[in-house]
Motif scaffolding. Structure first.
Motif, PDB file in Angstrom:
ATOM      1  N   ILE A   1    -128.892  60.507   4.564  1.00 52.64           N
ATOM      2  CA  ILE A   1    -129.051  59.446   5.609  1.00 52.64           C
ATOM      3  C   ILE A   1    -130.454  58.855   5.331  1.00 52.64           C
ATOM      4  N   VAL A   2    -131.249  59.516   5.241  1.00 51.47           N
ATOM      5  CA  VAL A   2    -132.628  59.306   5.404  1.00 51.47           C
ATOM      6  C   VAL A   2    -132.990  58.455   4.011  1.00 51.47           C
ATOM      7  N   ALA A   3    -132.473  59.020   2.901  1.00 48.66           N
ATOM      8  CA  ALA A   3    -132.716  58.406   1.593  1.00 48.66           C
ATOM      9  C   ALA A   3    -131.873  57.220   1.539  1.00 48.66           C
ATOM     10  N   ALA A   4    -130.654  57.169   1.935  1.00 42.19           N
ATOM     11  CA  ALA A   4    -129.813  55.734   1.832  1.00 42.19           C
ATOM     12  C   ALA A   4    -130.643  54.826   2.585  1.00 42.19           C
ATOM     13  N   VAL A   5    -130.718  55.146   4.094  1.00 41.38           N
ATOM     14  CA  VAL A   5    -131.114  54.064   4.881  1.00 41.38           C
ATOM     15  C   VAL A   5    -132.709  53.460   4.144  1.00 41.38           C
TER      16      VAL A   5
ATOM     17  N   ARG B   1    -126.632  43.019   4.686  1.00 43.35           N
ATOM     18  CA  ARG B   1    -125.547  43.542   4.267  1.00 43.35           C
ATOM     19  C   ARG B   1    -125.758  44.799   3.484  1.00 43.35           C
ATOM     20  N   PRO B   2    -126.642  45.160   2.793  1.00 37.34           N
ATOM     21  CA  PRO B   2    -126.924  46.470   2.019  1.00 37.34           C
ATOM     22  C   PRO B   2    -127.034  47.416   2.964  1.00 37.34           C
ATOM     23  N   LEU B   3    -127.657  47.159   4.250  1.00 37.51           N
ATOM     24  CA  LEU B   3    -128.056  48.311   5.170  1.00 37.51           C
ATOM     25  C   LEU B   3    -126.614  48.381   5.858  1.00 37.51           C
ATOM     26  N   ASP B   4    -125.884  47.176   6.519  1.00 38.99           N
ATOM     27  CA  ASP B   4    -124.604  47.457   6.868  1.00 38.99           C
ATOM     28  C   ASP B   4    -123.652  48.380   6.205  1.00 38.99           C
ATOM     29  N   ASP B   5    -123.460  48.038   4.974  1.00 37.05           N
ATOM     30  CA  ASP B   5    -122.589  48.791   4.076  1.00 37.05           C
ATOM     31  C   ASP B   5    -123.042  50.342   4.142  1.00 37.05           C
ATOM     32  N   VAL B   6    -124.151  50.652   3.825  1.00 36.36           N
ATOM     33  CA  VAL B   6    -124.580  51.894   3.913  1.00 36.36           C
ATOM     34  C   VAL B   6    -124.105  52.702   5.050  1.00 36.36           C
TER      35      VAL B   6
ATOM     36  N   ILE C   1    -134.324  41.563  10.441  1.00 33.94           N
ATOM     37  CA  ILE C   1    -134.094  40.372  10.982  1.00 33.94           C
ATOM     38  C   ILE C   1    -135.197  39.612  11.658  1.00 33.94           C
ATOM     39  N   LYS C   2    -135.708  40.292  12.637  1.00 34.76           N
ATOM     40  CA  LYS C   2    -136.793  39.675  13.619  1.00 34.76           C
ATOM     41  C   LYS C   2    -137.978  39.260  12.582  1.00 34.76           C
ATOM     42  N   SER C   3    -138.205  40.204  11.640  1.00 32.33           N
ATOM     43  CA  SER C   3    -139.432  39.664  10.471  1.00 32.33           C
ATOM     44  C   SER C   3    -139.157  38.855   9.539  1.00 32.33           C
ATOM     45  N   GLY C   4    -137.718  38.286   9.445  1.00 30.51           N
ATOM     46  CA  GLY C   4    -137.414  37.496   8.248  1.00 30.51           C
ATOM     47  C   GLY C   4    -137.465  38.017   7.009  1.00 30.51           C
ATOM     48  N   PHE C   5    -137.179  39.295   7.077  1.00 31.60           N
ATOM     49  CA  PHE C   5    -137.085  40.387   5.910  1.00 31.60           C
ATOM     50  C   PHE C   5    -138.397  40.679   5.392  1.00 31.60           C
ATOM     51  N   ARG C   6    -139.608  40.354   5.947  1.00 29.81           N
ATOM     52  CA  ARG C   6    -140.890  40.757   5.438  1.00 29.81           C
ATOM     53  C   ARG C   6    -141.346  42.149   5.849  1.00 29.81           C
ATOM     54  N   ALA C   7    -140.661  42.797   7.006  1.00 26.16           N
ATOM     55  CA  ALA C   7    -141.052  44.067   7.498  1.00 26.16           C
ATOM     56  C   ALA C   7    -140.035  45.208   6.823  1.00 26.16           C
ATOM     57  N   GLY C   8    -140.556  46.522   6.661  1.00 27.23           N
ATOM     58  CA  GLY C   8    -139.727  47.479   6.339  1.00 27.23           C
ATOM     59  C   GLY C   8    -140.098  48.758   7.076  1.00 27.23           C
ATOM     60  N   CYS C   9    -140.271  49.778   6.456  1.00 24.47           N
ATOM     61  CA  CYS C   9    -140.574  50.953   6.757  1.00 24.47           C
ATOM     62  C   CYS C   9    -142.241  51.235   6.893  1.00 24.47           C
ATOM     63  N   PRO C  10    -143.041  51.263   7.777  1.00 25.81           N
ATOM     64  CA  PRO C  10    -144.380  51.769   7.407  1.00 25.81           C
ATOM     65  C   PRO C  10    -144.708  53.026   6.756  1.00 25.81           C
TER      66      PRO C  10
ATOM     67  N   LEU D   1    -134.988  48.662   1.604  1.00 24.34           N
ATOM     68  CA  LEU D   1    -135.369  47.908   0.411  1.00 24.34           C
ATOM     69  C   LEU D   1    -134.540  46.718  -0.344  1.00 24.34           C
ATOM     70  N   LEU D   2    -133.357  47.103  -0.284  1.00 33.06           N
ATOM     71  CA  LEU D   2    -132.300  46.188  -0.755  1.00 33.06           C
ATOM     72  C   LEU D   2    -132.295  44.992   0.366  1.00 33.06           C
ATOM     73  N   CYS D   3    -132.364  45.211   1.546  1.00 36.84           N
ATOM     74  CA  CYS D   3    -132.429  44.192   2.288  1.00 36.84           C
ATOM     75  C   CYS D   3    -133.390  43.365   2.324  1.00 36.84           C
ATOM     76  N   ARG D   4    -134.615  43.822   2.110  1.00 38.55           N
ATOM     77  CA  ARG D   4    -135.662  42.780   1.928  1.00 38.55           C
ATOM     78  C   ARG D   4    -135.688  42.085   0.628  1.00 38.55           C
ATOM     79  N   ALA D   5    -135.270  42.859  -0.308  1.00 37.14           N
ATOM     80  CA  ALA D   5    -135.116  41.988  -1.709  1.00 37.14           C
ATOM     81  C   ALA D   5    -133.989  40.934  -1.425  1.00 37.14           C
ATOM     82  N   HIS D   6    -133.035  41.187  -0.922  1.00 33.76           N
ATOM     83  CA  HIS D   6    -131.541  40.196  -1.015  1.00 33.76           C
ATOM     84  C   HIS D   6    -131.953  39.147   0.163  1.00 33.76           C
ATOM     85  N   ARG D   7    -132.809  39.445   1.330  1.00 29.51           N
ATOM     86  CA  ARG D   7    -133.034  38.796   2.518  1.00 29.51           C
ATOM     87  C   ARG D   7    -131.610  38.593   3.231  1.00 29.51           C
TER      88      ARG D   7
END
Length: 193
Positions: free
Chosen positions: A155-159, A173-178, A95-104, A164-170
């Protein structure tokens, strides 16, 4: 903490931050120096192994940072709280990155090539550490060890996938559902023991 140590730590943190948004190949030493505010020549002094060494340390740093949150959440004995702890930080980053940032760690993983196997090894070690911490907490909650290990990997794989889905869809919800499904699954595993 000495000035040199502080400068080194700032560069490691900056590399992890920049890998989240730009990936490994999109982040250069110049970017890390600018972001960290470290003296220009210090990066070569602290990382004589070059960008690969810096990336290994940034991956370890990111892994330990998140693992500390998982461990703290596991102290309460509620495996669903550990899922929240693992995911809560990612949700905030997205959210803070506007969906630009993910897991390093994931960013470095997808860019690992045969010529830099040490990066894949560093990333695998972080994923293993997260899984071990989650599995230990799940087992402490009464889930049999073998199932706890499988759930931790899920858990690790799903998160990571949901991120990635969150970043693609901006959208988160994908993370919340998982998360909702993972929490239900962990609660059911505790009830079924």
């Amino acid at each position: 903490m000495t000035m040199a140590t502080d400068s080194r730590e700032r560069m490691v943190r900056s590399a992890a931050y920049l890998f989240r948004e730009r990936g490994y190949s999109g982040t250069g030493f110049r970017d890390v120096i600018a972001h960290s505010g470290a003296p220009r020549g210090s990066i070569y002094h602290h990382f004589p192994g070059g960008k690969v060494q810096l990336a290994q340390e940034a991956v370890r740093y990111a892994g330990e940072f998140l693992n500390a949150g998982i461990e703290k959440a596991m102290e309460g004995g509620d495996p669903a709280a550990a899922v929240d702890a693992f995911v809560g930080w990612w949700r905030g980053v997205l959210i803070k990155s506007g969906f630009r940032a993910g897991c390093p760690v994931a960013a470095v993983t997808v860019e690992c090539h045969d010529e830099v196997p040490q990066l894949a090894e560093a990333a695998a070690a972080v994923f293993d550490r997260w899984q071990d911490t989650l599995a230990t907490g799940l087992a402490n909650a009464g889930i049999p060890d073998a199932r706890a290990a499988r759930l931790a990997r899920l858990i690790v794989a799903a998160v990571e996938g949901a991120t990635l889905l969150c970043r693609a869809h901006r959208d988160v919800r994908p993370l919340d559902d998982v998360v909702a499904e993972l929490k239900e699954l962990t609660r059911a595993a505790v009830r079924d023991r």
